[in-house]
Design a protein around this motif. Structure first.
Motif, PDB file in Angstrom:
ATOM      1  N   ASP A   1       0.660   0.613   1.420  1.00  0.00           N
ATOM      2  CA  ASP A   1      -0.162   0.071   0.439  1.00  0.00           C
ATOM      3  C   ASP A   1       0.097  -1.650   0.267  1.00  0.00           C
ATOM      4  O   ASP A   1       1.253  -1.996  -0.016  1.00  0.00           O
TER       5      ASP A   1
ATOM      6  N   LEU B   1       3.074   0.125  -3.436  1.00  0.00           N
ATOM      7  CA  LEU B   1       3.304   1.362  -3.853  1.00  0.00           C
ATOM      8  C   LEU B   1       3.732   1.467  -5.274  1.00  0.00           C
ATOM      9  O   LEU B   1       4.404   0.625  -5.783  1.00  0.00           O
TER      10      LEU B   1
ATOM     11  N   CYS C   1      -2.503   6.217  -1.261  1.00  0.00           N
ATOM     12  CA  CYS C   1      -2.180   4.983  -0.340  1.00  0.00           C
ATOM     13  C   CYS C   1      -2.676   5.287   0.987  1.00  0.00           C
ATOM     14  O   CYS C   1      -3.417   6.358   1.359  1.00  0.00           O
ATOM     15  N   GLN C   2      -2.423   4.459   1.989  1.00  0.00           N
ATOM     16  CA  GLN C   2      -2.702   4.623   3.287  1.00  0.00           C
ATOM     17  C   GLN C   2      -1.568   5.500   3.833  1.00  0.00           C
ATOM     18  O   GLN C   2      -0.408   5.300   4.089  1.00  0.00           O
TER      19      GLN C   2
END
Length: 414
Positions: free
Chosen positions: A244, A248, A271-272
């Motif tokens: 992120d 995070l 998040c990714q």
């Protein structure tokens, strides 16, 4: 390059600055003792399983030897030898009255039940109990082992030698362990990351950090650094990289990890989610903290690393050729023999408490840890400035000088 060759390379670079003879280099590098044993256990299904265990005792000129016990499929004699020598220089850098050792078993603990791991540990102790002890060689947790394994180890050793909790560190607090031992390595990494960034002029809130490995060390480092206002933009484990760019939510990450059956970030979707190796090459990261296995930064990927500071929370994460490339680019590397010495430092405090039969408070443990790590950092930083060398070479110069002096006082020819 094999693990011990890499360690020897960094040793030789520092030894050149100290004008150490070839004979003295050989004496300082050669392990005092190497032991390899067969570890056979009965699996829960009734079948036999055979493993190979190691204990390498590198040097004891400064005191009893100290080093972790690792359960991992890649454990072999070369790796154990390298890690034992690193412990010699590490304990000397932070000025603990110890030498270096390391041990392990070539096994994947995730494939064994807790009862099988207990059997494995007890059989291993049966094989090596006569060469370890509170005044000889004091094991501790490492990759694949934990406080439970330390308790089993101690219990089995005491069947031969009688009550003495100082035989091993990293024990449960209820079994004479030290408060703060579990967080110690990660806390030390966090403390020195903050100290180095301040010295380099980096402001915490504008310094993005990525942590490869979210086990014991990585998770505690993330917690400490996030509480110090550093954005943790990426963490990774074997299930992937979690990213992120805005930072995070570390408490949320820790909660998810604690609830996962294998302690992983798998299934975390706030998040990714990127491939595992993506973390090393992120563009918006100023500080990279490899906190998993060694040898992750090599000639092949060093050119893709964008971070300007690397904190070696793992042992030996940067190969020598990659280290030179990073140095040529002006990347600052805080070496493993300083960065991750928090664990052995609090292990020393645990050993001291066991010998005195007196327990310290958590506040005292943290205070003493911070003092020890800060003092070691200042010594390394000053040596690097005075000699115009890297922090790694400066740390090795300090460690080698202290071990060499002890060896000479004990009777080695100069």
């Amino acid at each position: 390059m094999r693990a011990f060759e890499a360690t020897q390379h960094f040793f030789d670079v520092a030894a050149e600055h100290l004008n150490i003879s070839a004979e003295m280099r050989e004496a300082l590098l050669t392990p005092k003792r190497e032991v390899q044993v067969r570890v056979t256990i009965e699996r829960d299904n009734g079948r036999l399983a055979n493993y190979v265990g190691f204990r390498v005792q590198h040097d004891n000129h400064r005191g009893p030897m100290k080093g972790g016990l690792r359960y991992h499929p890649d454990v072999d004699l070369d790796e154990t030898r390298a890690l034992a020598s690193l412990m010699t220089w590490k304990t000397a850098v932070v000025d603990l009255p110890y030498g270096g050792a390391k041990g392990g078993i070539g096994v994947d603990p995730s494939e064994l039940s807790p009862r099988e791991i207990e059997r494995l540990t007890r059989v291993f102790v049966d094989q090596i109990h006569d060469i370890v002890g509170p005044d000889t060689d004091i094991p501790a947790p490492d990759m694949g082992t934990d406080h439970r394994v330390m308790a089993w180890f101690r219990n089995q050793w005491e069947k031969y030698h009688g009550f003495n909790p100082a035989v091993i560190t990293g024990k449960p607090v209820e079994e004479y362990g030290a408060k703060g031992r579990e967080e110690a390595t990660g806390r030390g990494v966090g403390t020195l990351t903050g100290k180095l960034c301040k010295r380099l002029g980096y402001k915490p809130e504008k310094t993005n950090i990525a942590i490869q490995g979210f086990g014991n060390v990585g998770s505690h480092a993330a917690k400490f650094l996030s509480e110090s206002q550093f954005p943790i933009v990426a963490v990774s484990d074997i299930s992937g990289t979690y990213y992120d760019p805005k930072g995070l939510n570390v408490p949320s990450l820790l909660h998810h990890k604690l609830g996962h059956p294998r302690g992983l970030m798998e299934g975390y979707h706030q998040c990714q989610c990127l491939p595992v190796n993506a973390l090393l090459e992120l563009n918006d990261v100023q500080v990279l903290i490899p906190a998993a296995l060694g040898g992750v930064i090599t000639e092949k990927n060093v050119g893709n690393i964008k971070a300007s500071v690397i904190i070696e929370a793992a042992n030996g994460p940067v190969h020598p050729a990659a280290d030179k490339a990073l140095s040529d680019r002006g990347v600052t590397v805080l070496p493993d023999i300083l960065a991750n010495a928090g664990g052995v430092t609090v292990s020393y405090f645990e050993w001291v408490q066991n010998r005195q039969h007196y327990r310290w408070t958590l506040d005292r443990v943290r205070q003493e840890l911070d003092h020890t790590m800060n003092q070691a950092f200042e010594n390394v930083w000053q040596t690097a400035q005075e000699r115009n060398v890297s922090l790694r070479t400066a740390a090795y110069i300090i460690g080698i000088t202290r071990v060499r002096r002890s060896a000479e006082l004990a009777g080695f020819a100069s």
